[in-house]
Motif scaffolding. Structure first.
Motif, PDB file in Angstrom:
ATOM      1  N   VAL A  60       0.839  -1.192   0.000  1.00 16.13           N
ATOM      2  CA  VAL A  60       0.000   0.000   0.000  1.00 16.13           C
ATOM      3  C   VAL A  60       0.871   1.237   0.000  1.00 16.13           C
ATOM      4  CG1 VAL A  60      -1.636   1.317   1.343  1.00 16.13           C
ATOM      5  CG2 VAL A  60      -1.948  -1.130   1.071  1.00 16.13           C
ATOM      6  N   SER A  61       1.898   1.186   0.766  1.00 18.37           N
ATOM      7  CA  SER A  61       2.754   2.365   0.826  1.00 18.37           C
ATOM      8  C   SER A  61       3.408   2.615  -0.530  1.00 18.37           C
ATOM      9  CB  SER A  61       3.821   2.175   1.898  1.00 18.37           C
ATOM     10  OG  SER A  61       4.729   1.161   1.493  1.00 18.37           O
ATOM     11  N   LYS A  62       3.677   1.547  -1.208  1.00 16.27           N
ATOM     12  CA  LYS A  62       4.329   1.719  -2.510  1.00 16.27           C
ATOM     13  C   LYS A  62       3.351   2.153  -3.585  1.00 16.27           C
ATOM     14  CE  LYS A  62       8.172  -1.556  -2.275  1.00 16.27           C
ATOM     15  NZ  LYS A  62       8.592  -2.897  -2.697  1.00 16.27           N
ATOM     16  N   TYR A  63       2.328   1.383  -3.659  1.00 21.01           N
ATOM     17  CA  TYR A  63       1.445   1.580  -4.821  1.00 21.01           C
ATOM     18  C   TYR A  63       0.179   2.334  -4.468  1.00 21.01           C
ATOM     19  CZ  TYR A  63       4.526  -2.264  -5.911  1.00 21.01           C
ATOM     20  OH  TYR A  63       5.637  -3.039  -6.072  1.00 21.01           O
ATOM     21  N   GLY A  64      -0.041   2.484  -3.199  1.00 24.06           N
ATOM     22  CA  GLY A  64      -1.250   3.198  -2.816  1.00 24.06           C
ATOM     23  C   GLY A  64      -2.417   2.255  -2.612  1.00 24.06           C
ATOM     24  N   ALA A  65      -3.243   2.656  -1.687  1.00 28.88           N
ATOM     25  CA  ALA A  65      -4.419   1.840  -1.417  1.00 28.88           C
ATOM     26  C   ALA A  65      -5.383   1.942  -2.585  1.00 28.88           C
ATOM     27  CB  ALA A  65      -5.103   2.314  -0.131  1.00 28.88           C
ATOM     28  N   GLY A  66      -5.917   0.846  -2.912  1.00 29.98           N
ATOM     29  CA  GLY A  66      -6.861   0.831  -4.021  1.00 29.98           C
ATOM     30  C   GLY A  66      -6.297   0.108  -5.226  1.00 29.98           C
ATOM     31  N   ARG A  67      -5.011   0.080  -5.312  1.00 30.87           N
ATOM     32  CA  ARG A  67      -4.426  -0.614  -6.461  1.00 30.87           C
ATOM     33  C   ARG A  67      -4.091  -2.036  -6.051  1.00 30.87           C
ATOM     34  NH1 ARG A  67      -0.323   3.528  -9.128  1.00 30.87           N
ATOM     35  NH2 ARG A  67      -0.490   1.901 -10.696  1.00 30.87           N
ATOM     36  N   TRP A  68      -5.120  -2.699  -5.715  1.00 31.09           N
ATOM     37  CA  TRP A  68      -4.937  -4.015  -5.104  1.00 31.09           C
ATOM     38  C   TRP A  68      -4.382  -5.030  -6.080  1.00 31.09           C
ATOM     39  CZ3 TRP A  68      -4.844  -2.692  -0.514  1.00 31.09           C
ATOM     40  CH2 TRP A  68      -5.734  -1.749   0.006  1.00 31.09           C
ATOM     41  N   SER A  69      -4.793  -4.894  -7.263  1.00 28.42           N
ATOM     42  CA  SER A  69      -4.284  -5.862  -8.236  1.00 28.42           C
ATOM     43  C   SER A  69      -2.780  -5.686  -8.395  1.00 28.42           C
ATOM     44  CB  SER A  69      -4.992  -5.675  -9.567  1.00 28.42           C
ATOM     45  OG  SER A  69      -4.709  -4.405 -10.099  1.00 28.42           O
ATOM     46  N   GLU A  70      -2.359  -4.440  -8.392  1.00 25.20           N
ATOM     47  CA  GLU A  70      -0.925  -4.186  -8.486  1.00 25.20           C
ATOM     48  C   GLU A  70      -0.208  -4.780  -7.284  1.00 25.20           C
ATOM     49  OE1 GLU A  70       1.261  -1.455 -10.109  1.00 25.20           O
ATOM     50  OE2 GLU A  70       0.237  -2.228 -11.871  1.00 25.20           O
ATOM     51  N   ILE A  71      -0.752  -4.468  -6.151  1.00 32.27           N
ATOM     52  CA  ILE A  71      -0.115  -4.951  -4.930  1.00 32.27           C
ATOM     53  C   ILE A  71      -0.045  -6.461  -4.920  1.00 32.27           C
ATOM     54  CG2 ILE A  71      -0.323  -5.053  -2.426  1.00 32.27           C
ATOM     55  CD1 ILE A  71      -1.652  -2.308  -2.565  1.00 32.27           C
ATOM     56  N   LYS A  72      -1.113  -7.027  -5.325  1.00 30.49           N
ATOM     57  CA  LYS A  72      -1.115  -8.477  -5.317  1.00 30.49           C
ATOM     58  C   LYS A  72      -0.060  -9.011  -6.283  1.00 30.49           C
ATOM     59  CE  LYS A  72      -3.708 -12.471  -6.720  1.00 30.49           C
ATOM     60  NZ  LYS A  72      -2.873 -13.282  -5.835  1.00 30.49           N
ATOM     61  N   ARG A  73      -0.018  -8.399  -7.424  1.00 30.06           N
ATOM     62  CA  ARG A  73       0.899  -8.910  -8.441  1.00 30.06           C
ATOM     63  C   ARG A  73       2.353  -8.723  -8.019  1.00 30.06           C
ATOM     64  NH1 ARG A  73       1.175  -5.747 -13.034  1.00 30.06           N
ATOM     65  NH2 ARG A  73      -0.896  -5.136 -12.390  1.00 30.06           N
ATOM     66  N   LEU A  74       2.630  -7.600  -7.431  1.00 30.55           N
ATOM     67  CA  LEU A  74       4.023  -7.292  -7.135  1.00 30.55           C
ATOM     68  C   LEU A  74       4.461  -7.744  -5.752  1.00 30.55           C
ATOM     69  CD1 LEU A  74       4.072  -3.777  -8.755  1.00 30.55           C
ATOM     70  CD2 LEU A  74       4.849  -5.965  -9.693  1.00 30.55           C
ATOM     71  N   ALA A  75       3.621  -7.547  -4.786  1.00 29.48           N
ATOM     72  CA  ALA A  75       4.045  -7.862  -3.433  1.00 29.48           C
ATOM     73  C   ALA A  75       3.543  -9.229  -2.978  1.00 29.48           C
ATOM     74  CB  ALA A  75       3.535  -6.781  -2.474  1.00 29.48           C
ATOM     75  N   PHE A  76       2.491  -9.683  -3.578  1.00 26.13           N
ATOM     76  CA  PHE A  76       1.922 -10.950  -3.148  1.00 26.13           C
ATOM     77  C   PHE A  76       1.999 -12.001  -4.251  1.00 26.13           C
ATOM     78  CE2 PHE A  76       0.475  -8.524   0.259  1.00 26.13           C
ATOM     79  CZ  PHE A  76       0.046  -9.370   1.249  1.00 26.13           C
ATOM     80  N   ALA A  77       2.992 -11.850  -5.070  1.00 19.72           N
ATOM     81  CA  ALA A  77       3.075 -12.731  -6.219  1.00 19.72           C
ATOM     82  C   ALA A  77       3.108 -14.189  -5.786  1.00 19.72           C
ATOM     83  CB  ALA A  77       4.299 -12.403  -7.048  1.00 19.72           C
TER      84      ALA A  77
END
Length: 553
Positions: free
Chosen positions: A451-468
């Motif tokens: 969230v800190s990186k990509y911002g809240a709301g960009r969950w797909s991004e977060i998932k892809r990058l941080a929760f791969a």
DNA sequence: ATTAGGG
DNA sequence: CCCTAAT
């Protein structure tokens, strides 16, 4: 007076409507009024009736339950003259209350179907909408669609009514539509001679009760069949352009009906899935008060060679076939879960090692500095998720295995608590699977980081990058978790009493995380509100962000 | 397909 | 977590 011949038919209401409609499509082909009078019983004195009761359309609320075979005899020989009358068709049937006769007269007096025919003398003259006043057309419209219309255009009304009636055949259980075509065809071929409406065998259960929703649905269906109806209504097609706008508007109004939810459909069908032949519970639940629509036993309708299992709703005289939808059990595909479960029987140890291995990879990906930081703050190796095993090893005994095992038992939130699938009984008796996977601290941290990186709301991004590496944890999960974190952080920030003390296993989130969450929340709140001038507020926010982030990034 | 929200 | 609507 001139006598007009009409069908000597026993109509049930819906059938009358259909016949009526059918006749409306005929004017260009034949004129009933011209049929030779060869059956006295079939005659009516048109004029007298016109003068008598002209205006009252029967209230559709009347319940009509007779199942009346349609017996019709249409003498031959009418065809030749029919064309001549086409032009005057509108006038021939001077009055027409297509809906009138049989309903009151027939139903009230009928003790037996055939023996005592309904008084068809009340069915006046030729069935045609042409001579109805606007008001009458409105009534017919309402009777047909169950709703009012403000359209003043006669042509449109007539066409609409006819179309609606025609299409009602499409969705009915009868084969009338096909017959309709057949009729047309016959008409073309050998005239009107052998036309046999309803094949003399139409049995219609009539439930003349109206239900707003269902009627609207009916209307929608009708709308969808517009093109079909246009074809069928040949003679009226010309008028289509004329009324198209109003029609469209009306359609829109009619379609503003909320469709039943998928679950509703599923449950409904589930209730009946066993015996589709049984009577359906129809709409008794959905509609307050007494049931307004009667559902008839579903039946298999052979349609173009295919047999379709349907439920049939008899509604306002119109039969509506509803394809049965069987409940489909949906469940989230769980890949890792099954893998975990496979290990489970062998014992906790296996599970632990399995998970440990899995998470070690991720642990290495993480920022060690930040993790250590957190661990220090927490100083609770037991609650440390498996991912941190690498770090944990340094501080703990070399027997990671034993440590892990112990850890598993101590920390129910660990992934080893493989009760991922819990069956939750539903109100309706059905049980639905609910897999629960507790969030580990590392997951939370990753989430926060993301969230800190990509911002809240960009969950797909977060998932892809941080929760791969976490195949579970969908973006929705992340979102939900974040929401919970925010809630938690703001809820109990002032006093971190519960956070550090891990007496509550249910509240494993350390204060540091919550703090971070709150900071990120504030940061993003400000980011989302950039409109404010660069006053102290923005400066303050920016500063805090810069202050906190470096440590984690 | 993703996201936001309610439950 | 689940479900849904909205985009």
């Amino acid at each position: 007076m001139e006598r007009k011949r009409i069908f000597s038919v026993y109509f049930s209401r819906p059938l009358i409507l259909r016949v009526f409609n059918f006749l409306c499509t005929l004017p260009s082909r034949l004129c009933l009024a011209c049929l030779p009078p060869d059956n006295s019983s079939a005659y009516v004195n048109v004029d007298s009736h016109c003068s008598e009761q002209h205006n009252k359309l029967p209230s559709i609320d009347e319940k009509l339950q007779s199942q009346i075979p349609l017996q019709e005899t249409v003498p031959s020989g009418a065809k030749s003259s029919s064309d001549d009358h086409v032009t005057q068709s509108g006038r021939v049937g001077e009055c027409l209350k297509p809906l009138d006769g049989p309903l009151e007269g027939g139903s009230s007096t009928s003790t037996g179907c055939i023996s005592s025919k309904p008084d068809f003398s009340k069915l006046k003259g030729e069935i045609c909408l042409d001579n109805l006043s606007i008001k009458e057309l409105h009534e017919v419209f309402k009777a047909t669609f169950g709703r009012d219309t403000t359209v003043k255009d006669k042509l449109w009304l007539k066409r609409r009514i006819a179309m609606g009636l025609t299409n009602s055949c499409d969705v009915s259980a009868t084969t009338f539509v096909i017959k309709d075509n057949k009729l047309v065809k016959k008409d073309n071929e050998d005239g009107f001679n052998n036309v046999n409406l309803g094949a003399g065998k139409e049995h219609l259960a009539v439930a003349v009760e109206y239900n707003e929703d269902l009627l609207n649905n009916l209307s929608s269906q009708i709308d969808e069949h517009q093109t079909t109806s246009e074809v069928r209504l040949g003679n009226n097609v010309v008028e289509n352009n004329f009324a198209s706008e109003d029609l469209a508007a009306d359609q829109r109004a009619a379609k503003r009906v909320r469709k039943p939810t998928k679950r509703y459909i599923e449950e409904l069908s589930e209730a009946e899935s066993k015996e589709y032949s049984g009577r359906s519970i129809a709409s008794t639940k959905s509609i307050g008060g007494p049931s307004k629509a009667h559902a008839r036993p579903a039946r298999n309708v052979s349609l173009e060679g295919r047999t379709v299992i349907t439920r049939l709703y008899s509604l306002g005289g119109f039969g509506i076939q509803v394809p049965c939808v069987y409940r489909i059990r949906r469940s989230r595909p769980r890949k890792n879960v099954t893998a975990l479960l496979k290990f489970h029987p062998s014992g906790m140890g296996m599970t632990a090692t399995f998970i440990k291995k899995g998470f070690d990879v991720h642990g290495s990906q993480m920022d060690n500095g930040s993790m250590n930081k957190v661990l220090e703050a927490k100083s609770t190796p037991e609650q440390a998720p498996e991912q941190f095993e690498a770090e944990l090893k340094k501080e703990t005994t070399p027997t990671d295995m034993g440590q892990n095992m112990g850890l598993k038992y101590v920390d129910p939130s660990g992934d080893t608590s493989d009760d991922n699938v819990v069956t939750v009984p539903t109100a309706k008796g059905g049980i639905r699977r609910k897999h629960h996977r507790a969030w580990t601290l590392s997951e939370v941290m990753k989430l926060v980081e993301g969230v800190s990186k990509y911002g809240a709301g960009r969950w797909s991004e977060i998932k892809r990058l941080a929760f791969a590496s976490y195949s579970y944890r969908t973006s929705v999960d992340l979102k939900d978790k974040w929401r919970n974190l925010l809630k938690a952080s703001f809820a109990q920030t002032p006093t971190d009493k519960g956070a550090n003390s891990r007496k509550h296993p249910s509240m494993p989130i350390p204060a540091s995380i919550l703090l971070r969450v709150r900071e990120l929340a504030e940061m993003q709140a400000q980011a989302s509100l950039p409109n404010l001038s660069t006053g102290k507020l923005s400066a303050c926010g920016g500063r805090s962000v810069n202050e906190t982030r470096p440590g984690y990034l």
